[in-house]
Design an enzyme around this catalytic site. Structure first.
Site, mmCIF file in Angstrom:
data_model
loop_
_atom_site.group_PDB
_atom_site.id
_atom_site.type_symbol
_atom_site.label_atom_id
_atom_site.label_comp_id
_atom_site.label_asym_id
_atom_site.label_seq_id
_atom_site.Cartn_x
_atom_site.Cartn_y
_atom_site.Cartn_z
ATOM 1 N N GLY A 146 4.064 3.769 -0.950
ATOM 2 C CA GLY A 146 4.864 3.988 -2.263
ATOM 3 C C GLY A 146 5.873 5.148 -1.858
ATOM 4 O O GLY A 146 5.675 5.921 -1.343
ATOM 5 N N HIS A 147 7.003 4.663 -2.171
ATOM 6 C CA HIS A 147 8.426 5.737 -1.880
ATOM 7 C C HIS A 147 8.898 6.048 -3.412
ATOM 8 O O HIS A 147 8.963 5.055 -4.348
ATOM 9 C CB HIS A 147 9.463 5.157 -1.118
ATOM 10 C CG HIS A 147 9.188 5.188 0.371
ATOM 11 N ND1 HIS A 147 9.788 4.293 1.151
ATOM 12 C CD2 HIS A 147 7.990 5.578 0.973
ATOM 13 C CE1 HIS A 147 9.282 4.475 2.346
ATOM 14 N NE2 HIS A 147 8.382 5.206 2.072
ATOM 15 N N VAL A 153 14.132 20.537 -0.409
ATOM 16 C CA VAL A 153 14.126 21.686 -1.401
ATOM 17 C C VAL A 153 13.812 21.368 -2.616
ATOM 18 O O VAL A 153 13.851 22.279 -3.694
ATOM 19 C CB VAL A 153 15.252 22.798 -1.024
ATOM 20 C CG1 VAL A 153 14.978 23.476 0.010
ATOM 21 C CG2 VAL A 153 16.424 22.559 -1.468
ATOM 22 N N GLY A 179 -2.167 6.443 -8.050
ATOM 23 C CA GLY A 179 -2.359 7.630 -8.922
ATOM 24 C C GLY A 179 -3.619 8.543 -8.417
ATOM 25 O O GLY A 179 -3.631 9.488 -9.148
ATOM 26 N N ARG A 210 -5.228 -14.800 14.061
ATOM 27 C CA ARG A 210 -4.565 -16.029 14.313
ATOM 28 C C ARG A 210 -4.933 -17.056 13.191
ATOM 29 O O ARG A 210 -4.748 -18.375 13.222
ATOM 30 C CB ARG A 210 -4.701 -16.482 15.837
ATOM 31 C CG ARG A 210 -4.179 -15.637 16.584
ATOM 32 C CD ARG A 210 -4.719 -16.025 18.188
ATOM 33 N NE ARG A 210 -6.092 -15.818 18.298
ATOM 34 C CZ ARG A 210 -6.632 -15.858 19.263
ATOM 35 N NH1 ARG A 210 -6.020 -16.197 20.297
ATOM 36 N NH2 ARG A 210 -7.907 -15.636 19.442
ATOM 37 N N ASN A 241 0.876 -1.137 0.081
ATOM 38 C CA ASN A 241 -0.066 0.043 0.025
ATOM 39 C C ASN A 241 0.994 1.046 0.034
ATOM 40 O O ASN A 241 0.238 2.430 -0.337
ATOM 41 C CB ASN A 241 -0.958 0.109 1.239
ATOM 42 C CG ASN A 241 -0.272 -0.178 2.540
ATOM 43 O OD1 ASN A 241 0.988 -0.790 2.527
ATOM 44 N ND2 ASN A 241 -1.062 0.089 3.526
HETATM 45 P P1 IMP Z 1 -4.919 0.375 3.238
HETATM 46 O O1 IMP Z 1 -3.633 0.731 3.783
HETATM 47 O O2 IMP Z 1 -4.795 0.128 1.741
HETATM 48 O O3 IMP Z 1 -5.913 -0.514 3.938
HETATM 49 O O4 IMP Z 1 -5.772 1.939 3.202
HETATM 50 C C1 IMP Z 1 -6.264 2.635 4.270
HETATM 51 C C2 IMP Z 1 -6.184 3.960 4.324
HETATM 52 O O5 IMP Z 1 -4.581 4.298 4.221
HETATM 53 C C3 IMP Z 1 -6.492 4.766 2.976
HETATM 54 O O6 IMP Z 1 -7.063 5.996 3.299
HETATM 55 C C4 IMP Z 1 -5.347 4.815 2.088
HETATM 56 O O7 IMP Z 1 -5.409 5.861 1.344
HETATM 57 C C5 IMP Z 1 -4.299 5.128 3.245
HETATM 58 N N1 IMP Z 1 -2.997 4.769 2.716
HETATM 59 C C6 IMP Z 1 -2.358 3.497 2.761
HETATM 60 N N2 IMP Z 1 -1.212 3.502 2.419
HETATM 61 C C7 IMP Z 1 -0.848 4.676 2.217
HETATM 62 C C8 IMP Z 1 0.605 5.595 1.760
HETATM 63 O O8 IMP Z 1 1.675 4.968 1.617
HETATM 64 N N3 IMP Z 1 0.289 6.943 1.945
HETATM 65 C C9 IMP Z 1 -0.798 7.485 2.051
HETATM 66 N N4 IMP Z 1 -2.032 6.820 2.369
HETATM 67 C C10 IMP Z 1 -1.970 5.621 2.555
#
Ligand code: IMP
Length: 430
Positions: free
Chosen positions: A40-41, A413, A301, A142, A38
């Site tokens: 992203g860097h 910056v 995105g 669990r 989930n």
């Molecule tokens: P989940 O982690 O996919 O279950 O999403 C739960 C909430 O966390 C949602 O609002 C996502 O948009 C947010 N979220 C999850 N990962 C990121 C991230 O890396 N950056 C910003 N928001 C995130």
């Protein structure tokens, strides 16, 4: 040697990738301790942009060792794809190890994530649809499958069967959709297990030995404090512990081993997904920040919601994480504004609120109280020294520090690796 935890102080997307990359250069070991793909860097190396989801940013340095700790939920297909795409692009990667205790994101977790979101209707969380919540749900129930299970065929077969019995019934009876065939999932995931086997080990032992050897260790938090399952805007949160305490749980390292905690804070605020956001600007200024700051999700995105810096949020993060230092990112995005606002408290019909409230109903009713500071017009993207920043920018940073009680150590910056100001002596880590 130093053991540093780096966390996000807002709703994620604070620009941690850039700061992690700066610190990773000086670290021997870089550890992810929570979340999954989930996250992203974005790291810019030369003219190339790398988007990493599961693999720690240290992987872009060939001599580094990267760890995916037990607190991470691993989608093995995604991990393999990320590894392959780095090698396809000719990146001389570092070494990667994965905890044998890390839980595996299964295909039924991804399907459940989207079905659960649909079922929530107007109350949807706005998840990334990567199966993260359902995977953590199984972990605490669990019933989860761990990397160690993936490498043990009889055990994997048994736990997968149990899971499919339960999940397929849920798909059938609650959602009326087709479930998963045991053979197909088993073969696919055993394949991943074989491919990743050499990378899997007890990473707690490895990290603790590394600390005992006086190596420099960096714990790289994903998401941010306001997405923490306990300290975030529950239920509009992720299912893990992005806060500094999560580093210990998610890696098998005791709190006495941590030397410093650094909080990454964007010079303004953004969030993706649903949930209250007191300083959100739904008008022109928010749009301007989104365009100038390229505020679109690395993973999905999606356009990010944007607004002014919120010191109530920052104070909450400073306390929960025990912050030693701040890294302020994207200060360049604020150039060209006549005045800059910082939210210092909230106004609610029950009175003034200074501490971030637990009740999101209350949070949703809060009006931000702003103080205004002068802006600056100069381009600051080539500045290397704090004293060369426009006075108004210096004052903005000083006010952030004053309001949060945390000194600023690093300032971003620009997107490139070297567009960073190191504030002496605070920023000289390791
Ligand atoms: P989940 O982690 O996919 O279950 O999403 C739960 C909430 O966390 C949602 O609002 C996502 O948009 C947010 N979220 C999850 N990962 C990121 C991230 O890396 N950056 C910003 N928001 C995130």
């Amino acid at each position: 040697m130093s053991v540093i935890v780096l966390i996000g102080t807002q709703w994620g997307d604070e620009g941690k990738g850039k700061i992690t990359d700066y610190l990773a250069k000086r670290a021997d070991l870089v550890v992810r301790y929570q979340g999954g793909n989930n996250a992203g860097h974005t790291v810019v190396v030369g003219d190339e942009e790398f988007k990493l989801h599961l693999i720690p940013s240290g992987i872009l340095y060939p001599e580094k060792i990267c760890i995916i700790g037990n607190g991470v939920v691993v989608d093995p297909a995604e991990l393999i794809q990320e590894l392959d795409s780095l090698s396809d692009r000719g990146v001389n990667t570092g070494i990667l190890y994965i905890s044998d205790r890390a839980h595996v994101v299964m295909p039924y977790h991804r399907l459940l994530d989207s079905l659960e979101e649909r079922r929530r209707g107007n109350n949807k969380i706005g998840t990334t649809n990567r199966g993260i919540g359902p995977a953590y749900k199984d972990k605490t129930a669990r019933t989860g499958i761990r990397m160690a299970d993936l490498l043990d065929p009889p055990r994997f077969a048994a736990v997968l069967k149990e899971n499919l019995n339960e999940k397929n019934e849920i798909f059938d009876r609650i959602y009326g959709v087709k479930g998963f065939e045991f053979e197909e999932v088993y073969e696919e995931y055993r394949g991943y297990g074989r491919r990743l086997e050499k990378l899997v080990q007890d990473t707690s032992v490895f990290i603790n030995e590394s600390i005992a050897n006086e190596d420099n260790v960096l714990f790289e938090g994903a998401q941010g404090t306001l997405l923490d399952i306990d300290y975030g805007t529950y239920p509009y949160v992720t299912s893990s512990h992005p806060v500094a305490g999560g580093a210990c749980l998610g890696s098998g390292v005791g709190p006495t081993k941590i030397d410093k905690v650094i909080g990454v804070c964007k010079a303004y605020t953004t969030r993706v997904g649903e949930g209250p956001f007191p300083t959100e600007d739904t008008g022109k200024f928010g749009e301007q920040l989104r365009e100038k700051g390229r505020e679109f999700g690395t993973t999905t995105g999606r356009p990010r919601r944007c607004g002014w810096l919120d010191a109530v949020v920052l104070n909450h993060a400073a306390r929960i994480n025990g912050l030693d230092f701040l890294a302020i990112t994207k200060l360049d995005v604020m150039s060209g504004l006549k005045t800059i606002k910082i939210c210092t408290s909230y106004l609610h019909n029950s009175g003034e609120i200074r501490h971030f409230p637990a009740n999101i109903g209350v949070l949703g009713e809060c009006e931000p109280v702003y103080e205004e500071l002068p802006g600056w017009q100069e381009d600051i993207t080539n500045i290397k020294d704090f004293n060369d920043l426009p006075l108004a920018a210096q004052k903005y940073l000083a006010r952030i520090s004053e309001l949060s009680g945390v000194p600023v150590a690093l300032i971003g910056v620009g997107t490139k690796r070297d567009q960073i100001i190191v504030c002496k002596p605070h920023g000289e880590f390791y």
